[in-house]
Design a protein around this motif. Sequence first.
Motif, PDB file in Angstrom:
ATOM      1  N   ALA A  57       0.813  -1.158  -0.067  1.00 35.40           N
ATOM      2  CA  ALA A  57      -0.146  -0.044   0.054  1.00 35.40           C
ATOM      3  C   ALA A  57       0.778   1.255   0.061  1.00 35.40           C
ATOM      4  CB  ALA A  57      -0.929   0.071   1.113  1.00 35.40           C
ATOM      5  N   HIS A  58       0.256   2.316  -0.249  1.00 36.71           N
ATOM      6  CA  HIS A  58       0.863   3.702  -0.563  1.00 36.71           C
ATOM      7  C   HIS A  58       0.693   4.478   0.862  1.00 36.71           C
ATOM      8  CE1 HIS A  58       2.224   7.538  -1.956  1.00 36.71           C
ATOM      9  NE2 HIS A  58       1.199   8.048  -1.153  1.00 36.71           N
ATOM     10  N   THR A  59       1.664   5.064   1.373  1.00 40.98           N
ATOM     11  CA  THR A  59       1.568   5.837   2.593  1.00 40.98           C
ATOM     12  C   THR A  59       2.273   7.196   1.960  1.00 40.98           C
ATOM     13  OG1 THR A  59       2.280   6.454   4.683  1.00 40.98           O
ATOM     14  CG2 THR A  59       3.930   5.202   3.326  1.00 40.98           C
ATOM     15  N   ASN A  60       1.652   8.245   2.326  1.00 37.01           N
ATOM     16  CA  ASN A  60       1.904   9.866   2.077  1.00 37.01           C
ATOM     17  C   ASN A  60       2.781  10.395   3.169  1.00 37.01           C
ATOM     18  OD1 ASN A  60       0.059  10.426   3.997  1.00 37.01           O
ATOM     19  ND2 ASN A  60      -1.413  11.126   2.334  1.00 37.01           N
ATOM     20  N   ASN A  61       2.924   9.561   4.341  1.00 35.67           N
ATOM     21  CA  ASN A  61       3.530   9.986   5.515  1.00 35.67           C
ATOM     22  C   ASN A  61       5.053   9.713   5.475  1.00 35.67           C
ATOM     23  OD1 ASN A  61       4.598  10.381   8.195  1.00 35.67           O
ATOM     24  ND2 ASN A  61       2.642   9.933   9.090  1.00 35.67           N
ATOM     25  N   THR A  62       5.821  10.876   5.235  1.00 31.39           N
ATOM     26  CA  THR A  62       7.083  10.699   5.048  1.00 31.39           C
ATOM     27  C   THR A  62       8.105  10.795   6.235  1.00 31.39           C
ATOM     28  OG1 THR A  62       7.605  13.182   4.827  1.00 31.39           O
ATOM     29  CG2 THR A  62       7.187  11.704   2.729  1.00 31.39           C
ATOM     30  N   GLY A  63       7.296  10.936   7.636  1.00 29.23           N
ATOM     31  CA  GLY A  63       7.996  11.199   8.671  1.00 29.23           C
ATOM     32  C   GLY A  63       8.343   9.624   9.134  1.00 29.23           C
TER      33      GLY A  63
END
Length: 243
Positions: free
Chosen positions: A42-48
């Motif tokens: 899955a994709h995550t947009n959280n770059t932290g």
Amino acid sequence: METVNSSQAHVGFGGKIRTARLVGRRVRFLMDFEDESGPFTAHTNNTGTMLGLLRRGSEALLSVSDAPGRKYACTVEALRLRGCREDFWVGVNTSLPTRMLRAAWEAGLLPDCEGYTQFTAEPRFAGGRLDARLSGPGGELLVETKNVTLVEECVAQFPDAPTERGRKHLVELTRLRQAGTRAALFFAVQRPDGECFGPADVVDPEYGELLRQAVAAGVEVWPFVVDVAEDGYRLGRRLTLAL
């Protein structure tokens, strides 16, 4: 689809929700999961770093998109975390804070935003973009929004990784305020266990110092809990500021 009622700002996931178990984070924008159908990515947009959240086997909420051309149909919305008293969801979708800000403004739940009749997303500034501009009889208000997933010793903290971009936003908000424009930070704390909000000085001490300078210059800080459930997100209580 985002929905708002008269008593509570609610932002839906915008599609079907899939639950799965976390296998691990593969690279910056990809995470691996498994469910009864087998393993998938899955994709995550959280770059932290999502510090403290990436525990193998943890339950996850993922929104499913039917948009054509997407390589990965699922986006990671929340991860389940074991608390001292009960488990709870922690929202990790970093597109949520601006959407929640708008939903709360439309529902009339932000007293700080009274007198503003127009909401513009991603207004430009000299070094890039901020997240929102509110305008109207109340004048102009520039707002940057941030997603908070880190809580240490009951203090919700931002950031969870050093953030050059975040520091740049603080410098710009401070400059705007010193030039006479109203400016604010909206922190969406997507977990229920924080009792107050402050900068994560251990993670990024420069960000903490710049935040204090911004507050001293008159930049407003609005930390709100966002309650995460399987039907979406709801604006919760406001946290006190602990600098």
